[in-house]
Design a protein around this motif. Structure first.
Motif, PDB file in Angstrom:
ATOM      1  N   GLN A 191       0.824  -1.208   0.000  1.00 26.73           N
ATOM      2  CA  GLN A 191       0.000   0.000   0.000  1.00 26.73           C
ATOM      3  C   GLN A 191       0.858   1.259   0.000  1.00 26.73           C
ATOM      4  O   GLN A 191       1.907   1.307   0.624  1.00 26.73           O
ATOM      5  CB  GLN A 191      -0.898   0.013   1.240  1.00 26.73           C
ATOM      6  CG  GLN A 191      -1.843  -1.153   1.305  1.00 26.73           C
ATOM      7  CD  GLN A 191      -3.274  -0.711   1.149  1.00 26.73           C
ATOM      8  OE1 GLN A 191      -3.650   0.368   1.550  1.00 26.73           O
ATOM      9  NE2 GLN A 191      -4.080  -1.564   0.563  1.00 26.73           N
ATOM     10  N   TRP A 192       0.373   2.256  -0.721  1.00 28.42           N
ATOM     11  CA  TRP A 192       1.015   3.559  -0.824  1.00 28.42           C
ATOM     12  C   TRP A 192      -0.056   4.628  -0.671  1.00 28.42           C
ATOM     13  O   TRP A 192      -1.217   4.403  -0.996  1.00 28.42           O
ATOM     14  CB  TRP A 192       1.637   3.728  -2.212  1.00 28.42           C
ATOM     15  CG  TRP A 192       2.734   2.769  -2.497  1.00 28.42           C
ATOM     16  CD1 TRP A 192       2.606   1.461  -2.857  1.00 28.42           C
ATOM     17  CD2 TRP A 192       4.124   3.027  -2.435  1.00 28.42           C
ATOM     18  NE1 TRP A 192       3.834   0.904  -3.031  1.00 28.42           N
ATOM     19  CE2 TRP A 192       4.781   1.842  -2.784  1.00 28.42           C
ATOM     20  CE3 TRP A 192       4.876   4.163  -2.132  1.00 28.42           C
ATOM     21  CZ2 TRP A 192       6.165   1.751  -2.833  1.00 28.42           C
ATOM     22  CZ3 TRP A 192       6.251   4.077  -2.186  1.00 28.42           C
ATOM     23  CH2 TRP A 192       6.886   2.880  -2.525  1.00 28.42           C
ATOM     24  N   TRP A 193       0.339   5.815  -0.233  1.00 25.79           N
ATOM     25  CA  TRP A 193      -0.566   6.961  -0.288  1.00 25.79           C
ATOM     26  C   TRP A 193      -0.580   7.471  -1.712  1.00 25.79           C
ATOM     27  O   TRP A 193       0.472   7.637  -2.322  1.00 25.79           O
ATOM     28  CB  TRP A 193      -0.116   8.074   0.643  1.00 25.79           C
ATOM     29  CG  TRP A 193      -0.468   7.862   2.066  1.00 25.79           C
ATOM     30  CD1 TRP A 193       0.394   7.583   3.091  1.00 25.79           C
ATOM     31  CD2 TRP A 193      -1.776   7.933   2.638  1.00 25.79           C
ATOM     32  NE1 TRP A 193      -0.306   7.463   4.253  1.00 25.79           N
ATOM     33  CE2 TRP A 193      -1.631   7.677   4.009  1.00 25.79           C
ATOM     34  CE3 TRP A 193      -3.051   8.172   2.116  1.00 25.79           C
ATOM     35  CZ2 TRP A 193      -2.722   7.664   4.876  1.00 25.79           C
ATOM     36  CZ3 TRP A 193      -4.129   8.152   2.971  1.00 25.79           C
ATOM     37  CH2 TRP A 193      -3.958   7.909   4.341  1.00 25.79           C
ATOM     38  N   ARG A 194      -1.763   7.721  -2.239  1.00 24.15           N
ATOM     39  CA  ARG A 194      -1.927   8.364  -3.542  1.00 24.15           C
ATOM     40  C   ARG A 194      -2.696   9.660  -3.298  1.00 24.15           C
ATOM     41  O   ARG A 194      -3.795   9.645  -2.750  1.00 24.15           O
ATOM     42  CB  ARG A 194      -2.711   7.485  -4.504  1.00 24.15           C
ATOM     43  CG  ARG A 194      -2.904   8.177  -5.871  1.00 24.15           C
ATOM     44  CD  ARG A 194      -3.798   7.383  -6.797  1.00 24.15           C
ATOM     45  NE  ARG A 194      -5.156   7.413  -6.247  1.00 24.15           N
ATOM     46  CZ  ARG A 194      -6.077   6.479  -6.480  1.00 24.15           C
ATOM     47  NH1 ARG A 194      -5.807   5.432  -7.209  1.00 24.15           N
ATOM     48  NH2 ARG A 194      -7.276   6.593  -5.956  1.00 24.15           N
ATOM     49  N   LEU A 195      -2.121  10.775  -3.712  1.00 29.30           N
ATOM     50  CA  LEU A 195      -2.770  12.074  -3.622  1.00 29.30           C
ATOM     51  C   LEU A 195      -3.017  12.554  -5.041  1.00 29.30           C
ATOM     52  O   LEU A 195      -2.087  12.637  -5.842  1.00 29.30           O
ATOM     53  CB  LEU A 195      -1.885  13.088  -2.895  1.00 29.30           C
ATOM     54  CG  LEU A 195      -1.672  12.881  -1.400  1.00 29.30           C
ATOM     55  CD1 LEU A 195      -0.766  11.706  -1.112  1.00 29.30           C
ATOM     56  CD2 LEU A 195      -1.121  14.126  -0.778  1.00 29.30           C
ATOM     57  N   ASP A 196      -4.280  12.825  -5.350  1.00 28.33           N
ATOM     58  CA  ASP A 196      -4.630  13.348  -6.664  1.00 28.33           C
ATOM     59  C   ASP A 196      -5.952  14.088  -6.562  1.00 28.33           C
ATOM     60  O   ASP A 196      -6.429  14.358  -5.457  1.00 28.33           O
ATOM     61  CB  ASP A 196      -4.644  12.250  -7.737  1.00 28.33           C
ATOM     62  CG  ASP A 196      -5.688  11.172  -7.503  1.00 28.33           C
ATOM     63  OD1 ASP A 196      -6.600  11.350  -6.661  1.00 28.33           O
ATOM     64  OD2 ASP A 196      -5.603  10.121  -8.177  1.00 28.33           O
ATOM     65  N   HIS A 197      -6.553  14.407  -7.698  1.00 21.74           N
ATOM     66  CA  HIS A 197      -7.791  15.195  -7.698  1.00 21.74           C
ATOM     67  C   HIS A 197      -8.943  14.481  -6.988  1.00 21.74           C
ATOM     68  O   HIS A 197      -9.924  15.114  -6.629  1.00 21.74           O
ATOM     69  CB  HIS A 197      -8.182  15.558  -9.128  1.00 21.74           C
ATOM     70  CG  HIS A 197      -8.557  14.367  -9.958  1.00 21.74           C
ATOM     71  ND1 HIS A 197      -7.602  13.560 -10.548  1.00 21.74           N
ATOM     72  CD2 HIS A 197      -9.755  13.844 -10.271  1.00 21.74           C
ATOM     73  CE1 HIS A 197      -8.222  12.579 -11.195  1.00 21.74           C
ATOM     74  NE2 HIS A 197      -9.516  12.729 -11.051  1.00 21.74           N
ATOM     75  N   ARG A 198      -8.803  13.179  -6.735  1.00 20.01           N
ATOM     76  CA  ARG A 198      -9.840  12.425  -6.011  1.00 20.01           C
ATOM     77  C   ARG A 198      -9.644  12.449  -4.504  1.00 20.01           C
ATOM     78  O   ARG A 198     -10.473  11.950  -3.761  1.00 20.01           O
ATOM     79  CB  ARG A 198      -9.861  10.967  -6.498  1.00 20.01           C
ATOM     80  CG  ARG A 198     -10.226  10.837  -7.979  1.00 20.01           C
ATOM     81  CD  ARG A 198      -9.939   9.461  -8.482  1.00 20.01           C
ATOM     82  NE  ARG A 198      -8.486   9.325  -8.632  1.00 20.01           N
ATOM     83  CZ  ARG A 198      -7.879   8.380  -9.323  1.00 20.01           C
ATOM     84  NH1 ARG A 198      -8.574   7.432  -9.910  1.00 20.01           N
ATOM     85  NH2 ARG A 198      -6.570   8.353  -9.435  1.00 20.01           N
ATOM     86  N   GLY A 199      -8.518  12.994  -4.044  1.00 19.96           N
ATOM     87  CA  GLY A 199      -8.243  13.068  -2.619  1.00 19.96           C
ATOM     88  C   GLY A 199      -7.035  12.235  -2.240  1.00 19.96           C
ATOM     89  O   GLY A 199      -6.193  11.913  -3.075  1.00 19.96           O
ATOM     90  N   GLU A 200      -6.952  11.876  -0.949  1.00 20.64           N
ATOM     91  CA  GLU A 200      -5.864  11.052  -0.423  1.00 20.64           C
ATOM     92  C   GLU A 200      -6.412   9.662  -0.130  1.00 20.64           C
ATOM     93  O   GLU A 200      -7.377   9.522   0.609  1.00 20.64           O
ATOM     94  CB  GLU A 200      -5.330  11.632   0.886  1.00 20.64           C
ATOM     95  CG  GLU A 200      -4.632  12.950   0.740  1.00 20.64           C
ATOM     96  CD  GLU A 200      -4.115  13.490   2.061  1.00 20.64           C
ATOM     97  OE1 GLU A 200      -3.926  12.685   3.030  1.00 20.64           O
ATOM     98  OE2 GLU A 200      -3.875  14.696   2.148  1.00 20.64           O
ATOM     99  N   HIS A 201      -5.753   8.651  -0.699  1.00 24.65           N
ATOM    100  CA  HIS A 201      -6.203   7.277  -0.500  1.00 24.65           C
ATOM    101  C   HIS A 201      -5.014   6.356  -0.419  1.00 24.65           C
ATOM    102  O   HIS A 201      -3.995   6.588  -1.076  1.00 24.65           O
ATOM    103  CB  HIS A 201      -7.084   6.813  -1.670  1.00 24.65           C
ATOM    104  CG  HIS A 201      -8.281   7.657  -1.885  1.00 24.65           C
ATOM    105  ND1 HIS A 201      -9.423   7.571  -1.098  1.00 24.65           N
ATOM    106  CD2 HIS A 201      -8.529   8.648  -2.772  1.00 24.65           C
ATOM    107  CE1 HIS A 201     -10.292   8.461  -1.510  1.00 24.65           C
ATOM    108  NE2 HIS A 201      -9.788   9.127  -2.525  1.00 24.65           N
TER     109      HIS A 201
END
Length: 124
Positions: A109-119
């Motif tokens: 698992q990794w943090w993904r930050l983009d226009h959809r938010g942080e997940h």
């Protein structure tokens, strides 16, 4: 020596130096091309920082950005990623915790930050 590492998707030339100019002092980073490894330096709270961009991380679309120094502008990879996302408005990823080279990444698992938010996501 402490370090921060984030992964920037589709990094645009000059984007890292534009972002870091407001975060550190004495920035010396020529990221006018980002197709090969780029090394630079800066100062933060009087301490020297080493800045390195590694293109082609996790495939061709991501560039690894590593910032190393005794004092760092952010307390965690996630805080660094948040700042980068606000400045660059492109997908940013980082490890979920105190990962060290050679350690397995927690469940992939990794943090993904983009226009959809942080997940938290599995890198694929």
């Amino acid at each position: 020596m402490n370090d921060l590492e984030i992964y920037v998707r589709d990094l645009k030339a000059g984007a890292v130096s534009e972002w870091l100019e407001g975060q550190v002092d004495q920035l010396e980073l020529d990221d006018s091309q980002v197709e090969t490894v780029v090394k630079g330096s800066a100062r933060f709270e009087g301490a020297r920082l080493r800045i390195t961009l590694y293109p082609g991380a996790f495939g061709k679309r991501f560039t690894s950005l590593v910032i190393e120094g005794a004092a760092l502008p952010w307390a965690s990879d996630l805080e660094c990623a948040r700042s980068a996302w606000r400045a660059m408005a492109t997908e940013i990823r980082c490890s979920p915790g105190e990962w060290r080279e050679g350690d397995p990444v927690e469940d992939g698992q990794w943090w993904r930050l983009d226009h959809r938010g942080e997940h938290k996501v599995v890198w694929n």
